[in-house]
Design an enzyme around this catalytic site. Structure first.
Site, PDB file in Angstrom:
ATOM      1  N   GLU A   1      46.460  43.188 -17.687  1.00  0.00           N
ATOM      2  CA  GLU A   1      46.461  42.491 -18.978  1.00  0.00           C
ATOM      3  C   GLU A   1      46.090  43.370 -20.172  1.00  0.00           C
ATOM      4  O   GLU A   1      44.994  43.249 -20.748  1.00  0.00           O
ATOM      5  CB  GLU A   1      45.529  41.272 -18.913  1.00  0.00           C
ATOM      6  CG  GLU A   1      45.979  40.238 -17.904  1.00  0.00           C
ATOM      7  CD  GLU A   1      45.144  38.968 -17.917  1.00  0.00           C
ATOM      8  OE1 GLU A   1      45.556  37.998 -17.263  1.00  0.00           O
ATOM      9  OE2 GLU A   1      44.075  38.930 -18.578  1.00  0.00           O
TER      10      GLU A   1
ATOM     11  N   TYR B   1      48.919  31.280 -17.082  1.00  0.00           N
ATOM     12  CA  TYR B   1      48.060  30.105 -17.026  1.00  0.00           C
ATOM     13  C   TYR B   1      48.552  28.977 -17.923  1.00  0.00           C
ATOM     14  O   TYR B   1      48.334  27.805 -17.626  1.00  0.00           O
ATOM     15  CB  TYR B   1      46.626  30.483 -17.430  1.00  0.00           C
ATOM     16  CG  TYR B   1      45.963  31.393 -16.444  1.00  0.00           C
ATOM     17  CD1 TYR B   1      45.334  30.888 -15.315  1.00  0.00           C
ATOM     18  CD2 TYR B   1      45.995  32.775 -16.614  1.00  0.00           C
ATOM     19  CE1 TYR B   1      44.739  31.724 -14.389  1.00  0.00           C
ATOM     20  CE2 TYR B   1      45.400  33.622 -15.694  1.00  0.00           C
ATOM     21  CZ  TYR B   1      44.779  33.092 -14.578  1.00  0.00           C
ATOM     22  OH  TYR B   1      44.201  33.927 -13.656  1.00  0.00           O
TER      23      TYR B   1
END
Length: 444
Positions: A165, A292
């Site tokens: 990330e 998510y």
């Protein structure tokens, strides 16, 4: 509806070193930026830190045995830089190498694959003291760290992920100030973006030149928001958001460079030197995708970046994020096209829920089961539509340290009692076991 995956589709689970290992000051490990950040009053819920967490450093055999009982095929873990090179550069800690070799061997003993993430946010504090990711030297420090891992662990690691990330390491940590080290400065953030990208490229070049064979890629958490309305200004805002938070990374990795909407329209500059972009675009074997949620965004004259998130209608998880499996399908299709059909893996996907341990030591987490099921359906549909999606890693194997939320949010399919450190598989763990075994049908 049953889930339809080929026998070659890989089912795994994931964690990160600082979130699960504990043993922060054992066997030569020195402080990282999250040890420092967590000690600043008000930065982390209840001042929680990772000193103990779920103590996987000492309990990895127990955890791997539990994974095996659930049929899990691969474990994605990260390697702690301050455990391998405690001062960030220089002397290598043999105890650190030994730990990760033993972890990988234990996985293989149980028939599981070892998916190692080289960097998942626990930067040695000594390097942060020199500017962290804003200092170009760090890309070369990272290269030396990666070399140590490749040269000492390649015989036991089945697949490598260079960085986890980049968005969180850079924009979230240097522009938005939400994560360690907690700055809010565009100039620092753009330096961090380029140096993270460069670090990835340097490691990729070394790996290719040395002829290592295990697949290697990078994990991104792409922000591909949907426009809140059909208005052109909102459509443009969504494009800007995606360019800043996603294409600033994927663009360089795929040879497209930094998005022109950033560099030309908004005048954002990155500290590029000769040869950098060629290095950064060294071809990967796959992209990892952490998903998510997806947010609606609109144009905003009052926001510095020109866009802002809007309210949504979907159910919120316990951390406040929307459940949007359709967003995952949209994202996978966009990524497939943007990366010219590079293989993809879901390297994280899961939900935080308000889990309660019953008197008979069970956790009936129906909402998490529905979340995983619906997102797996999106994965299955993406494959049917031609996306080269090869695996899914649920986040997370076990409840753990959730960064600024401390221990207040639970993502695991295994419940952790933080006082006794006992592990209790939740209903979602048994559901996931059924999915891997070829079942996983849910009565919605």
């Amino acid at each position: 509806m049953s889930l339809d995956f080929s026998k070659d589709f890989l089912f795994g689970c994931a964690t990160a070193s600082y979130q699960v290992e504990g043993a922060s000051f054992e066997d030569g490990r020195k402080p990282c930026i999250w040890d420092t950040f967590a000690a600043i009053p008000g930065k982390v819920f209840c001042g929680d830190d990772g000193k103990v967490s779920v103590d996987q450093y000492h309990r990895y055999k127990e955890d791997i045995e539990l994974m095996d009982s659930l049929g899990i095929q691969a474990y994605r873990f990260s390697i702690a830089w301050p455990r391998i090179i405690p001062n960030g550069r220089g002397e290598v800690n043999p105890k650190g190498i030994e730990y990760y070799r033993n972890l990988c061997k234990e996985l293989h003993k149980h028939g599981m694959k070892a998916y190692a993430t080289i960097y998942h946010w626990d930067l040695p504090q000594s390097l942060q003291d020199e500017g962290g990711w804003t200092n170009r030297q760090i890309a070369y420090d990272y290269l030396e760290y990666a070399k140590v891992l490749f040269d000492n662990l390649s015989d036991v690691v089945d697949s490598w992920i260079t960085i986890n990330e980049p968005f969180c390491i850079t924009w979230l940590s240097y522009l938005y100030g939400a994560h360690a080290p907690g700055y809010q400065d565009m100039n620092l953030a753009t330096k961090a973006v380029h140096h993270v990208n460069l670090a990835h490229g340097l490691a990729m070049k070394y790996y290719r030149e040395k002829g290592y064979k295990a697949p290697i890629g990078i994990t991104v958490n792409p922000q591909t928001p949907r426009p809140a309305t059909r208005k052109q200004c909102d459509i443009d805002a969504a494009k800007l958001s995606r360019a800043l938070e996603t294409e600033a990374f994927l663009g360089p990795y795929t040879g497209k460079g930094y998005p022109e909407i950033l560099t030309k329209t908004y005048g954002i500059t990155f500290p590029i030197q000769d040869g950098d972009m060629e290095l950064i675009s060294t071809k990967v074997d796959f992209f990892g995708v952490n998903y998510y949620n997806e947010y609606p965004v609109s144009a905003s004259k009052s926001k510095p970046l020109g866009f802002e998130q809007q309210p949504f209608w979907e159910r919120r998880t316990d951390i406040g994020w929307p459940c949007d499996c359709e967003g995952l399908l949209r994202q996978l299709k966009w990524l497939d096209k943007y990366t010219n059909h590079t293989p993809l893996y879901i390297t994280e996907n899961g939900s935080a829920e308000d889990d309660k341990l019953t008197l008979d030591n069970r956790v009936h987490d129906k909402e998490r089961i529905n979340y995983i099921y619906n997102h797996l359906k999106a994965c299955s549909q993406a494959i049917k539509e031609g996306v080269d999606l090869r695996g899914y890693f649920v986040w997370s194997f076990i409840d753990n340290y959730e960064w600024t939320e401390g221990y207040s949010k639970r993502f695991g399919i295994v419940y952790a009692d933080y006082k006794t450190l006992k592990r209790y598989p939740k209903d979602s763990a048994y559901f996931y076991r059924d999915v891997i075994a070829g079942y996983g049908e849910v009565d919605m």
